[in-house]
Scaffold this motif. Sequence first.
Motif, PDB file in Angstrom:
ATOM      1  N   GLU A  93       3.514  -5.655 -14.179  1.00 23.56           N
ATOM      2  CA  GLU A  93       4.826  -5.973 -13.185  1.00 23.56           C
ATOM      3  C   GLU A  93       6.125  -5.333 -13.679  1.00 23.56           C
ATOM      4  O   GLU A  93       6.710  -4.752 -12.789  1.00 23.56           O
ATOM      5  N   ASP A  94       6.414  -5.610 -14.972  1.00 17.81           N
ATOM      6  CA  ASP A  94       7.774  -4.884 -15.400  1.00 17.81           C
ATOM      7  C   ASP A  94       7.503  -3.342 -15.511  1.00 17.81           C
ATOM      8  O   ASP A  94       8.669  -2.671 -15.145  1.00 17.81           O
ATOM      9  N   VAL A  95       6.644  -2.813 -15.708  1.00 14.80           N
ATOM     10  CA  VAL A  95       6.394  -1.524 -15.903  1.00 14.80           C
ATOM     11  C   VAL A  95       6.398  -0.925 -14.436  1.00 14.80           C
ATOM     12  O   VAL A  95       7.072   0.134 -14.019  1.00 14.80           O
ATOM     13  N   ARG A  96       5.847  -1.692 -13.342  1.00 13.37           N
ATOM     14  CA  ARG A  96       6.056  -1.152 -11.969  1.00 13.37           C
ATOM     15  C   ARG A  96       7.483  -0.974 -11.588  1.00 13.37           C
ATOM     16  O   ARG A  96       7.998  -0.202 -10.910  1.00 13.37           O
ATOM     17  N   ARG A  97       8.166  -2.023 -12.022  1.00 17.06           N
ATOM     18  CA  ARG A  97       9.594  -2.153 -11.514  1.00 17.06           C
ATOM     19  C   ARG A  97      10.534  -1.013 -12.087  1.00 17.06           C
ATOM     20  O   ARG A  97      11.435  -0.504 -11.417  1.00 17.06           O
ATOM     21  N   LEU A  98      10.242  -0.999 -13.338  1.00 15.60           N
ATOM     22  CA  LEU A  98      11.041   0.057 -14.335  1.00 15.60           C
ATOM     23  C   LEU A  98      10.734   1.305 -13.839  1.00 15.60           C
ATOM     24  O   LEU A  98      11.621   2.241 -13.389  1.00 15.60           O
ATOM     25  N   GLU A  99       9.416   1.803 -13.260  1.00 16.78           N
ATOM     26  CA  GLU A  99       9.142   3.097 -12.739  1.00 16.78           C
ATOM     27  C   GLU A  99       9.768   3.104 -11.296  1.00 16.78           C
ATOM     28  O   GLU A  99      10.125   4.470 -11.213  1.00 16.78           O
ATOM     29  N   THR A 100       9.578   2.213 -10.520  1.00 16.35           N
ATOM     30  CA  THR A 100      10.418   2.182  -9.212  1.00 16.35           C
ATOM     31  C   THR A 100      11.770   2.355  -9.194  1.00 16.35           C
ATOM     32  O   THR A 100      12.215   3.019  -8.435  1.00 16.35           O
ATOM     33  N   GLU A 101      12.400   1.550 -10.014  1.00 17.59           N
ATOM     34  CA  GLU A 101      13.785   1.778 -10.283  1.00 17.59           C
ATOM     35  C   GLU A 101      14.181   3.231 -10.887  1.00 17.59           C
ATOM     36  O   GLU A 101      15.171   3.780 -10.399  1.00 17.59           O
ATOM     37  N   TRP A 102      13.797   3.775 -11.861  1.00 22.05           N
ATOM     38  CA  TRP A 102      13.804   5.045 -12.287  1.00 22.05           C
ATOM     39  C   TRP A 102      13.900   5.885 -11.323  1.00 22.05           C
ATOM     40  O   TRP A 102      14.686   6.994 -11.183  1.00 22.05           O
ATOM     41  N   ASN A 103      12.513   5.763 -10.669  1.00 22.20           N
ATOM     42  CA  ASN A 103      12.423   6.780  -9.620  1.00 22.20           C
ATOM     43  C   ASN A 103      13.459   6.953  -8.294  1.00 22.20           C
ATOM     44  O   ASN A 103      13.965   7.770  -7.962  1.00 22.20           O
TER      45      ASN A 103
END
Length: 144
Positions: A93-103
Amino acid sequence: MRDRKLETQIRLLNLQLENWKKLHDLITYGLDKAKPIVSSEQERQFTEIREDLLQETEYALRELQILDGLSGKAMNVLQRGVSVRGVRDLTGEDVRRLETEWNAVFTKLGVVQGQLKARRKILAQQSAVTFYLGRLFRRPAAAA
């Protein structure tokens, strides 16, 4: 015609985008558990890039007039990704958030870069006289 402020904004934006790309490369490496163990050199690079982004992001976003929309997302990425090894230990879940916010940050910076380059192109096609005449006639009429 050239606009110094516009040129400064483009340079500032280019530096931001380059640092966000470098950060992404190191985050991606950290997430790939098939890759070898993270080296101290990679951690040093990550720390330097993160340090630059922590120091410059708010200033750059304010200068580009996009602080409100991106500051929180940018800081979330920088807080969540504290090191390459730390990224490796994030939950799904943290990885998905990280990727979404970076994007979200990277995409918005790219859009603004395109807008600034379009403005630069328009200015390059104008003479100084045309530019100032345009500004003169665009001014709102004064109330009587």
